[in-house]
Write a protein that holds these residues in place. Structure first.
Motif, PDB file in Angstrom:
ATOM      1  N   LEU A 108       0.831  -1.200   0.000  1.00 21.45           N
ATOM      2  CA  LEU A 108       0.000   0.000   0.000  1.00 21.45           C
ATOM      3  C   LEU A 108       0.864   1.247   0.000  1.00 21.45           C
ATOM      4  CD1 LEU A 108      -2.684  -1.145   2.582  1.00 21.45           C
ATOM      5  CD2 LEU A 108      -2.873  -1.093   0.091  1.00 21.45           C
ATOM      6  N   ILE A 109       0.826   1.998  -1.050  1.00 25.33           N
ATOM      7  CA  ILE A 109       1.508   3.279  -1.243  1.00 25.33           C
ATOM      8  C   ILE A 109       2.955   3.256  -0.745  1.00 25.33           C
ATOM      9  CG2 ILE A 109       1.369   5.789  -0.955  1.00 25.33           C
ATOM     10  CD1 ILE A 109      -1.035   4.751  -2.412  1.00 25.33           C
ATOM     11  N   ASN A 110       3.723   2.375  -1.324  1.00 23.67           N
ATOM     12  CA  ASN A 110       5.151   2.382  -1.024  1.00 23.67           C
ATOM     13  C   ASN A 110       5.966   2.754  -2.264  1.00 23.67           C
ATOM     14  OD1 ASN A 110       4.822   0.079  -2.470  1.00 23.67           O
ATOM     15  ND2 ASN A 110       5.885  -1.264  -1.050  1.00 23.67           N
ATOM     16  N   GLU A 111       5.279   3.314  -3.242  1.00 23.12           N
ATOM     17  CA  GLU A 111       5.917   3.812  -4.455  1.00 23.12           C
ATOM     18  C   GLU A 111       5.077   4.983  -4.962  1.00 23.12           C
ATOM     19  OE1 GLU A 111       5.179   1.047  -7.925  1.00 23.12           O
ATOM     20  OE2 GLU A 111       4.574  -0.225  -6.255  1.00 23.12           O
ATOM     21  N   PRO A 112       5.578   5.768  -5.897  1.00 24.78           N
ATOM     22  CA  PRO A 112       4.773   6.903  -6.384  1.00 24.78           C
ATOM     23  C   PRO A 112       3.447   6.413  -6.964  1.00 24.78           C
ATOM     24  CG  PRO A 112       7.030   7.072  -7.175  1.00 24.78           C
ATOM     25  CD  PRO A 112       6.900   5.725  -6.527  1.00 24.78           C
ATOM     26  N   PRO A 113       2.336   6.913  -6.461  1.00 29.81           N
ATOM     27  CA  PRO A 113       1.030   6.437  -6.926  1.00 29.81           C
ATOM     28  C   PRO A 113       0.619   7.096  -8.247  1.00 29.81           C
ATOM     29  CG  PRO A 113       0.717   8.106  -5.264  1.00 29.81           C
ATOM     30  CD  PRO A 113       2.213   7.869  -5.375  1.00 29.81           C
ATOM     31  N   LEU A 114      -0.273   6.437  -8.954  1.00 32.08           N
ATOM     32  CA  LEU A 114      -0.942   7.043 -10.098  1.00 32.08           C
ATOM     33  C   LEU A 114      -2.197   7.708  -9.563  1.00 32.08           C
ATOM     34  CD1 LEU A 114      -0.620   4.121 -12.663  1.00 32.08           C
ATOM     35  CD2 LEU A 114       0.620   6.286 -12.691  1.00 32.08           C
ATOM     36  N   VAL A 115      -2.491   8.889 -10.059  1.00 33.70           N
ATOM     37  CA  VAL A 115      -3.630   9.655  -9.563  1.00 33.70           C
ATOM     38  C   VAL A 115      -4.802   9.479 -10.529  1.00 33.70           C
ATOM     39  CG1 VAL A 115      -4.439  11.970  -9.005  1.00 33.70           C
ATOM     40  CG2 VAL A 115      -2.091  11.321  -8.505  1.00 33.70           C
ATOM     41  N   LEU A 116      -5.995   9.365  -9.969  1.00 33.77           N
ATOM     42  CA  LEU A 116      -7.179   9.218 -10.800  1.00 33.77           C
ATOM     43  C   LEU A 116      -8.354   9.954 -10.172  1.00 33.77           C
ATOM     44  CD1 LEU A 116      -8.647   7.791 -13.199  1.00 33.77           C
ATOM     45  CD2 LEU A 116      -9.249   6.030 -11.538  1.00 33.77           C
ATOM     46  N   LEU A 117      -8.981  10.813 -10.945  1.00 36.25           N
ATOM     47  CA  LEU A 117     -10.207  11.463 -10.509  1.00 36.25           C
ATOM     48  C   LEU A 117     -11.388  10.682 -11.077  1.00 36.25           C
ATOM     49  CD1 LEU A 117      -9.304  15.213 -11.138  1.00 36.25           C
ATOM     50  CD2 LEU A 117      -9.388  14.002  -8.957  1.00 36.25           C
ATOM     51  N   PRO A 118     -12.291  10.213 -10.239  1.00 29.96           N
ATOM     52  CA  PRO A 118     -13.445   9.459 -10.745  1.00 29.96           C
ATOM     53  C   PRO A 118     -14.248  10.231 -11.789  1.00 29.96           C
ATOM     54  CG  PRO A 118     -13.270   9.198  -8.375  1.00 29.96           C
ATOM     55  CD  PRO A 118     -12.265  10.244  -8.767  1.00 29.96           C
ATOM     56  N   SER A 119     -14.394  11.535 -11.620  1.00 30.84           N
ATOM     57  CA  SER A 119     -15.166  12.314 -12.590  1.00 30.84           C
ATOM     58  C   SER A 119     -14.479  12.338 -13.954  1.00 30.84           C
ATOM     59  CB  SER A 119     -15.393  13.743 -12.087  1.00 30.84           C
ATOM     60  OG  SER A 119     -14.151  14.373 -11.822  1.00 30.84           O
TER      61      SER A 119
ATOM     62  N   LEU B 145      -4.014  10.274 -19.249  1.00 32.28           N
ATOM     63  CA  LEU B 145      -4.062  11.730 -19.321  1.00 32.28           C
ATOM     64  C   LEU B 145      -3.450  12.365 -18.079  1.00 32.28           C
ATOM     65  CD1 LEU B 145      -5.037  14.013 -21.176  1.00 32.28           C
ATOM     66  CD2 LEU B 145      -7.131  14.060 -19.821  1.00 32.28           C
ATOM     67  N   GLN B 146      -3.727  11.801 -16.921  1.00 31.25           N
ATOM     68  CA  GLN B 146      -3.154  12.338 -15.688  1.00 31.25           C
ATOM     69  C   GLN B 146      -1.636  12.188 -15.681  1.00 31.25           C
ATOM     70  OE1 GLN B 146      -5.034  14.042 -13.250  1.00 31.25           O
ATOM     71  NE2 GLN B 146      -2.953  14.676 -12.836  1.00 31.25           N
ATOM     72  N   GLN B 147      -1.137  11.087 -16.239  1.00 33.64           N
ATOM     73  CA  GLN B 147       0.309  10.888 -16.302  1.00 33.64           C
ATOM     74  C   GLN B 147       0.948  11.868 -17.279  1.00 33.64           C
ATOM     75  OE1 GLN B 147       1.616   9.248 -14.057  1.00 33.64           O
ATOM     76  NE2 GLN B 147       3.640   8.594 -14.678  1.00 33.64           N
ATOM     77  N   ILE B 148       0.260  12.126 -18.395  1.00 30.09           N
ATOM     78  CA  ILE B 148       0.762  13.133 -19.339  1.00 30.09           C
ATOM     79  C   ILE B 148       0.796  14.497 -18.651  1.00 30.09           C
ATOM     80  CG2 ILE B 148       0.245  14.383 -21.491  1.00 30.09           C
ATOM     81  CD1 ILE B 148      -0.864  11.677 -22.574  1.00 30.09           C
ATOM     82  N   GLN B 149      -0.254  14.823 -17.908  1.00 27.72           N
ATOM     83  CA  GLN B 149      -0.298  16.091 -17.175  1.00 27.72           C
ATOM     84  C   GLN B 149       0.848  16.185 -16.175  1.00 27.72           C
ATOM     85  OE1 GLN B 149      -1.742  18.951 -17.308  1.00 27.72           O
ATOM     86  NE2 GLN B 149      -0.981  19.713 -15.353  1.00 27.72           N
ATOM     87  N   TYR B 150       1.110  15.089 -15.491  1.00 22.71           N
ATOM     88  CA  TYR B 150       2.216  15.062 -14.519  1.00 22.71           C
ATOM     89  C   TYR B 150       3.529  15.452 -15.200  1.00 22.71           C
ATOM     90  CZ  TYR B 150       5.893  13.094 -11.570  1.00 22.71           C
ATOM     91  OH  TYR B 150       7.034  12.922 -10.829  1.00 22.71           O
ATOM     92  N   TRP B 151       3.811  14.844 -16.348  1.00 20.87           N
ATOM     93  CA  TRP B 151       5.064  15.134 -17.043  1.00 20.87           C
ATOM     94  C   TRP B 151       5.050  16.516 -17.683  1.00 20.87           C
ATOM     95  CZ3 TRP B 151       8.888  12.782 -15.260  1.00 20.87           C
ATOM     96  CH2 TRP B 151       8.806  11.447 -14.856  1.00 20.87           C
ATOM     97  N   LEU B 152       3.890  16.955 -18.180  1.00 19.91           N
ATOM     98  CA  LEU B 152       3.804  18.306 -18.756  1.00 19.91           C
ATOM     99  C   LEU B 152       4.117  19.368 -17.707  1.00 19.91           C
ATOM    100  CD1 LEU B 152       0.662  18.103 -21.067  1.00 19.91           C
ATOM    101  CD2 LEU B 152       3.042  18.455 -21.789  1.00 19.91           C
ATOM    102  N   SER B 153       3.698  19.131 -16.474  1.00 21.69           N
ATOM    103  CA  SER B 153       3.941  20.106 -15.410  1.00 21.69           C
ATOM    104  C   SER B 153       5.430  20.236 -15.090  1.00 21.69           C
ATOM    105  CB  SER B 153       3.150  19.739 -14.150  1.00 21.69           C
ATOM    106  OG  SER B 153       3.675  18.574 -13.548  1.00 21.69           O
ATOM    107  N   ARG B 154       6.225  19.292 -15.568  1.00 22.76           N
ATOM    108  CA  ARG B 154       7.675  19.319 -15.335  1.00 22.76           C
ATOM    109  C   ARG B 154       8.463  19.594 -16.615  1.00 22.76           C
ATOM    110  NH1 ARG B 154       4.973  17.075 -11.810  1.00 22.76           N
ATOM    111  NH2 ARG B 154       5.605  16.529  -9.728  1.00 22.76           N
ATOM    112  N   SER B 155       7.752  19.799 -17.709  1.00 21.61           N
ATOM    113  CA  SER B 155       8.406  19.957 -19.009  1.00 21.61           C
ATOM    114  C   SER B 155       8.946  21.367 -19.220  1.00 21.61           C
ATOM    115  CB  SER B 155       7.408  19.637 -20.126  1.00 21.61           C
ATOM    116  OG  SER B 155       8.002  19.867 -21.384  1.00 21.61           O
ATOM    117  N   ASP B 156      10.060  21.445 -19.918  1.00 21.29           N
ATOM    118  CA  ASP B 156      10.593  22.745 -20.329  1.00 21.29           C
ATOM    119  C   ASP B 156      10.577  22.864 -21.857  1.00 21.29           C
ATOM    120  OD1 ASP B 156      12.556  20.940 -20.994  1.00 21.29           O
ATOM    121  OD2 ASP B 156      14.203  22.055 -20.063  1.00 21.29           O
ATOM    122  N   LYS B 157       9.889  21.954 -22.522  1.00 21.69           N
ATOM    123  CA  LYS B 157       9.812  21.924 -23.984  1.00 21.69           C
ATOM    124  C   LYS B 157       8.572  22.675 -24.455  1.00 21.69           C
ATOM    125  CE  LYS B 157      13.052  18.567 -24.323  1.00 21.69           C
ATOM    126  NZ  LYS B 157      13.857  18.795 -23.164  1.00 21.69           N
TER     127      LYS B 157
END
Length: 159
Positions: A4-15, A28-40
């Motif tokens: 139980l949560i011993n590694e980075p979790p994947l986030v999911l919004l039910p809506s 999509l949430q994973q793409i958002q995660y990486w986009l928030s860290r992108s400098d491209k």
């Protein structure tokens, strides 16, 4: 070993999953995660790039065909935009970004559909109360929900 949560979790919004699908929401949430860290930044949008093999590392519970299908679904809906900004012509690594306006449209449309379903479910309950008893408030709310005129009750929204 703790599972139980011993590694980075994947986030999911039910809506979000309701609006676009479970796999699509996770991707999509994973793409958002990486986009928030992108400098491209290209053409006013931030982009990330990944091979399908790199996506498999992030989603080890999915097969490559599932990842390809999920990305294609996001592309078809217009929520994810893809391009090839690689310098080498032979490099077919896809670049990804999110069309937030298109995502907003889809979610708002889904919210209207879900409100209709909730209103219908509430109608059945209120109709039952009206049949079983003489509850004038339920009758008024039922009538207003059906014709979309109830301005005072936040449970029901005009559509």
């Amino acid at each position: 070993m703790n599972y139980l949560i011993n590694e980075p979790p994947l986030v999911l919004l039910p809506s979000l999953a309701t609006a676009i699908g479970l796999n699509e929401a996770l991707m999509l949430q994973q793409i958002q995660y990486w986009l928030s860290r992108s400098d491209k930044e290209i053409d006013g949008r931030y982009w990330i790039y990944n091979t399908y093999e790199a996506w498999i590392e992030q989603f080890p519970f999915w097969s490559k065909p599932t990842i390809v299908r999920t990305i294609m679904n996001l592309e078809k809906t217009g929520v994810v935009l893809t391009a090839n900004y690689n310098k080498a012509k032979f490099d077919k690594t896809k670049w990804y970004t999110i069309d937030y306006d298109r995502l907003r449209e889809i979610i708002e449309t889904t919210d209207v559909i879900n409100m209709s379903k909730r209103c219908y479910q509430n109608d059945k309950t209120m109709l039952s109360n009206c049949i079983d008893g003489d509850n004038q408030n339920d009758k008024t709310m039922l009538s207003n929900c059906i014709d979309g005129t109830n301005q005072n009750d936040n449970t029901y929204t005009r559509y």
